[in-house]
Scaffold this motif. Sequence first.
Motif, PDB file in Angstrom:
ATOM      1  N   LEU A 150       0.827  -1.206   0.000  1.00  0.00           N
ATOM      2  CA  LEU A 150       0.000   0.000   0.000  1.00  0.00           C
ATOM      3  C   LEU A 150       0.863   1.259   0.000  1.00  0.00           C
ATOM      4  CD1 LEU A 150      -2.717  -1.101   2.594  1.00  0.00           C
ATOM      5  CD2 LEU A 150      -3.110  -0.651   0.175  1.00  0.00           C
ATOM      6  N   THR A 151       1.937   1.223   0.800  1.00  0.00           N
ATOM      7  CA  THR A 151       2.828   2.381   0.877  1.00  0.00           C
ATOM      8  C   THR A 151       3.526   2.634  -0.447  1.00  0.00           C
ATOM      9  OG1 THR A 151       3.189   1.911   3.231  1.00  0.00           O
ATOM     10  CG2 THR A 151       4.767   3.362   2.159  1.00  0.00           C
ATOM     11  N   SER A 152       3.903   1.558  -1.136  1.00  0.00           N
ATOM     12  CA  SER A 152       4.648   1.697  -2.393  1.00  0.00           C
ATOM     13  C   SER A 152       3.837   2.386  -3.482  1.00  0.00           C
ATOM     14  CB  SER A 152       5.102   0.324  -2.885  1.00  0.00           C
ATOM     15  OG  SER A 152       4.003  -0.451  -3.350  1.00  0.00           O
ATOM     16  N   ILE A 153       2.511   2.317  -3.398  1.00  0.00           N
ATOM     17  CA  ILE A 153       1.676   2.977  -4.410  1.00  0.00           C
ATOM     18  C   ILE A 153       1.077   4.291  -3.889  1.00  0.00           C
ATOM     19  CG2 ILE A 153       1.127   0.848  -5.631  1.00  0.00           C
ATOM     20  CD1 ILE A 153      -1.571   0.800  -4.204  1.00  0.00           C
ATOM     21  N   GLY A 154       1.581   4.754  -2.733  1.00  0.00           N
ATOM     22  CA  GLY A 154       1.188   6.072  -2.251  1.00  0.00           C
ATOM     23  C   GLY A 154       0.097   6.099  -1.206  1.00  0.00           C
ATOM     24  N   TYR A 155      -0.235   4.946  -0.612  1.00  0.00           N
ATOM     25  CA  TYR A 155      -1.301   4.897   0.401  1.00  0.00           C
ATOM     26  C   TYR A 155      -0.757   4.251   1.671  1.00  0.00           C
ATOM     27  CZ  TYR A 155      -4.250   5.978  -3.568  1.00  0.00           C
ATOM     28  OH  TYR A 155      -4.804   6.580  -4.672  1.00  0.00           O
TER      29      TYR A 155
END
Length: 803
Positions: A150-155
Amino acid sequence: MDQQTIHQQTTCYHCGEDCGKNPLVAYGKNFCCEGCKMVYGILNTNGLCDYYSISKNPGSNRKVVVRKDKFNFLNDEKIQRSLLDYTDKTQSHVTFYLPQIHCSSCLWLLENLHRLNEHIISSKVNFVKKEVSIIFNHTGISLKQVAELLTSIGYEPYISFNDMKKAKPGLNRSKIYKLGVAGFCFANIMLLSFPEYLGIDAKEQDLLSLFRILNVILSLPVFFYSASEFYISAWKSLRHKFLNIDAPIVLAVWVTFGRSLYEVFTNTGSGYFDSMSGIVFFMLIGRILQDKTYEQLSFERDYTSYFPIAVTKLVLAMEETVALPDIKLNDTLLIHNEELIPADGILTRGRAFIDYSFVTGESLPIQKEMGEIVYAGGKQTGANIEILVIKEVAQSYLTKLWNRDEIKEDKNTKQLSFVHLLSRYFTWIVFSIALATAIFWYFNDVSKIWPAVTAVLIIACPCALLLSNTFTNGNILRILGRNKFYLRNAQVIEEIANVEHIVFDKTGTLTTGAGADIDYKGEYLSGRLKNKIATLAAQSTHPMSKAVFSYLNSPSKMPLKDFSEIPGYGIEGIVDGDLISVGSRKFVTGDNTNNESSAVYVSVKEKVMGKFIFRNHYRNNIPSLITKLKNKYGLSVLSGDNDSERAALNKIFGSETELSFQQGPDDKLEKIKKLQRAVKKVMMLGDGLNDAGALKQADVGIAISDHSNNFTPASDAILEADELPKLYKFIQLCKINKKIVLASFAISILYNIIGIYFAVQGNLSPMIAAILMPASSLSILLVTFGASNVAAWKMNLTKQNKE
């Protein structure tokens, strides 16, 4: 004629922010940073670039790189058990809060996570709550890896200490079920009653008896289950020796039900089961609409909602993740940049620049050296530091501040709504009229006692009275919610309408949390000289040095030697052959008089060139808001910051407004108490925990939130910061709401007086009373609902804001 250079703004394809003079170019697109470029690469590789076609620049900025091991704590089994909603041998279910969700593109991308990783089984987004529920195969992907995906795609998931306690209450569906039962029974009872209303043939008496028995059966779930909501409320009020407005509703339900049973089983009539079920059905609709408006919000958040779920602990020079409840005395914690300090401790390594604005309101970070005490609630804004824990989380200064007696004080002890006060008299008046009617007919015509008393209780049922209040309040709550002003309950509407004095916190309320405005005063700085100063400023992690570097907007790649920094004073070094100093007045000039904390001086070759003056950045349209408010309300400003902004605030508020600076939590609380002794109602607007006592003490406490995941003290309302300029309109709408409710009360009471006039004479049959009761309620509802919408429309508050 001087040649001017025009910079054409290049926006990032992913997030839409300015890419600056040197954008990153990849895949034929412009990006502002490596993070945005990386996200686009991930989506492009997996065929998910439709994400960008749904809305323009949908992504969040990725300039801040997430620490590689940030989610190591999710490997801890204890933490996993507290976060997972369900798990078995292969599947796990988890719900993450993602504050970055803002548009339809976010929803589309998050519900296509299975295309990024085959071990994600499904993902569903709750757009209102900004939550994503993910079902994943934990044999192929771990909880930590899900968070990293999730963090890798901006969330990046927002996971707080409070999540471990599973304190989130599930949605209470009991009223929905009761409403469904009441609606089903009400509709069918009405259907079965029509033949008798229209005059059924005398030959069909068997069919008539069957319809009556079916009505009795259908009324039982309404009487015993759906109406229990009002029984409980009335009983609780009676236990406290108070008759609330639910008491006559309960009595009307009982009398109508009892009278109906008597008529059916004595074969003297069909009863009033339709009226009884209608009363319950309409009242439940009003309650549910009101509850629905603010069920998404949590106002009783504490420090655990703001703290991280885990931190890094050092054991024999090795890093390990530890949950906050497991932090013990004498533990050594590693605090990274932008991380919150979870417990009071002694700084043992590194130089700390701690932002205490959340606790004290002071906008500028405080520098701490090794051996000094740092307090929980501060946020490190420089390089990594190590602290030795001297107090556990539950005993820290922050926790004590939260657990103050003033903050725990229950606002229910304040004056009750005029609706409840009116209902007390209304109930006794109705009972007195019914008793007087019974006594009168006992001595004149005994046969009219039962019809007359029943008609009085039905016609005087306060349904129209209470529904008008409930529906109007519910509609106002909905309108305010659409404008991102969320009230704890309907009572707050009335409190806002009665406000006479408004108190503003400064930092984070009137000003934005996103830095300060900088002005340079002094001798002209050439482009080359700016570059030299920027080169020096770039070497320091101090927030003011970073701000100067950002303000100068120079490449800062000139040769530097002999750099030195004196903590708390300034920095100096030889840049491209010139000695440059940047820092406090004393450090740069040697003059200690009037040492401004909000100014940074600069000298070149020991010649003072000028100073960078830091001013708070005030929110847009604040001056126009204050102009409207000060004509009708008393105003005050309480700030934990120094008085460097006195002139700016005087310009906005005027000289007649009281401005108080360097106010700690106790000072703010005492100011509110002093105002309350002088005036009747006080509203307080603040954003930090240092405001929590004042917000709780005020008659109306409004927490200003820049982000949906910000910590919110136990306030009466939450207002998103961008909507603060609408505060005057919100107050006016609450005032109009009170007028609408009072007008509807007057209409309802007039209706009751006319109805009772005929009922006590025995000239109004219970049947006619039962028909008039819902008809009058519906007409009043239409009037109040329409009036509140027209008022909101005139103030331009009806258009729903887009995320």
